[in-house]
Design a protein around this motif. Sequence first.
Motif, PDB file in Angstrom:
ATOM      1  N   UNK A 137       0.968  -1.313  -0.069  1.00 12.56           N
ATOM      2  CA  UNK A 137       0.080   0.008   0.044  1.00 12.56           C
ATOM      3  C   UNK A 137       0.899   1.308  -0.022  1.00 12.56           C
ATOM      4  N   UNK A 138       1.991   1.257   0.767  1.00 13.60           N
ATOM      5  CA  UNK A 138       2.932   2.292   0.677  1.00 13.60           C
ATOM      6  C   UNK A 138       3.570   2.491  -0.630  1.00 13.60           C
ATOM      7  N   UNK A 139       3.700   1.675  -1.210  1.00 16.30           N
ATOM      8  CA  UNK A 139       4.489   1.769  -2.598  1.00 16.30           C
ATOM      9  C   UNK A 139       3.431   2.146  -3.466  1.00 16.30           C
ATOM     10  N   UNK A 140       2.118   1.729  -3.209  1.00 18.20           N
ATOM     11  CA  UNK A 140       0.943   2.573  -4.077  1.00 18.20           C
ATOM     12  C   UNK A 140       0.929   4.030  -3.724  1.00 18.20           C
ATOM     13  N   UNK A 141       1.071   4.356  -2.434  1.00 15.94           N
ATOM     14  CA  UNK A 141       1.180   5.871  -2.096  1.00 15.94           C
ATOM     15  C   UNK A 141       2.355   6.549  -2.838  1.00 15.94           C
ATOM     16  N   UNK A 142       3.365   6.006  -3.061  1.00 17.02           N
ATOM     17  CA  UNK A 142       4.582   6.680  -3.749  1.00 17.02           C
ATOM     18  C   UNK A 142       4.084   6.766  -5.127  1.00 17.02           C
ATOM     19  N   UNK A 143       3.488   5.789  -5.885  1.00 16.85           N
ATOM     20  CA  UNK A 143       3.047   5.852  -7.256  1.00 16.85           C
ATOM     21  C   UNK A 143       1.931   6.787  -7.379  1.00 16.85           C
ATOM     22  N   UNK A 144       1.179   7.002  -6.676  1.00 17.71           N
ATOM     23  CA  UNK A 144      -0.245   7.940  -6.332  1.00 17.71           C
ATOM     24  C   UNK A 144       0.636   9.325  -6.356  1.00 17.71           C
ATOM     25  N   UNK A 145       1.708   9.580  -5.794  1.00 16.84           N
ATOM     26  CA  UNK A 145       2.489  10.833  -5.620  1.00 16.84           C
ATOM     27  C   UNK A 145       2.767  11.430  -6.923  1.00 16.84           C
ATOM     28  N   UNK A 146       3.332  10.493  -7.958  1.00 15.43           N
ATOM     29  CA  UNK A 146       3.794  10.622  -9.094  1.00 15.43           C
ATOM     30  C   UNK A 146       2.459  11.100  -9.945  1.00 15.43           C
TER      31      UNK A 146
END
Length: 342
Positions: A257-266
């Motif tokens: 989920x935290x990796x997904x947050x990083x992708x969401x930031x992009x």
Amino acid sequence: MKIKRSDLDWAVTQNILNPQQADALWTGLCTRTEPDAKFSVTHVLYYLGALIIIGAMSWFITDAWDRLHSSILLIVSGGYLLGFLLVGNLMWFKSQHRIPAGLFITISICLTPLFIYSLQRALHLWPHQDPGDYHSFFSWVNGGWFAMELVTLISGLIALRLYKFPFMSAPVALVLWFMSMDLTPILFQGEGSIYEQRKWMSLVFGLIMIAGSYMIDRNTKEDVAFWGYLFGCIAFWGGLTLLDGDSELSRFAHFAINVGLIALSLFLDRKVFLVFGVFGVVIYLYHLSSHLFEDSLTFSIALSAQGLLLVYLGILYSKHHEKIERRLTPYVQKWRPRKTMP
């Protein structure tokens, strides 16, 4: 992309434009667009003064205020609220005073909890139970604060609709975060662990705040979504991280989920998601190093190799990013907020 005068001067040196064309283009651009507001000493004084006023009437309020008779407290808080609102409204229509006007109206929003608290105390009317002294509003979770939060939320949304001053979204987002915690004892009276329920409520409210901020971000030119994203991330990430997960599968899900947050930031071009996502990834890697691979010599080497691989992928992406983004743009651009659009 922002264009500066130096960019046009460079174009002249490269024989892309002649000096007359550069001058004409710069003049045209200056008349077509308003100059960017630069953050200056004036802005620092505006915001610092406003924050001191907000703090004086909220976070730093003393016990002496609670010893006032409820009717006196109601008159004082109502006078402050109405005064800042009226002055802010009068100044709003003068463009050179737009920032202090917006800050004054924001102060009136921040005074709403104190005014509603005074009214409730005068009427002895509480939605859940008497929460005690007002200065506890910012430090203790209590269902008695809910009415104050609800009225503040409504007044903040109305003000945002009327004035569209981005900083007004800060008290709205903050009170939503408080509401997620104070609503729990009202909804789940005596049902299970209140601590567990608050973690789930925080997670759900955080998701709702992020989704709502995304919808606002897509439909407004002003950056009013920042504070919603920030407090939404705090509520969601905090609830997610505090949830008990003893299995390795649940910990890996938290990492994913935290990796997904990083992708969401992009995707959203919002650094706040990157910050929380990176913290979550670091927490998972620390868990691996201190528990699963505490006796392994190769873990640090393998992790370093993965870091180098990511840097190398970054180098490759920098070389081919235009081609990649050109192919992806037709699929993702329609879902992105306005501020990320070219």
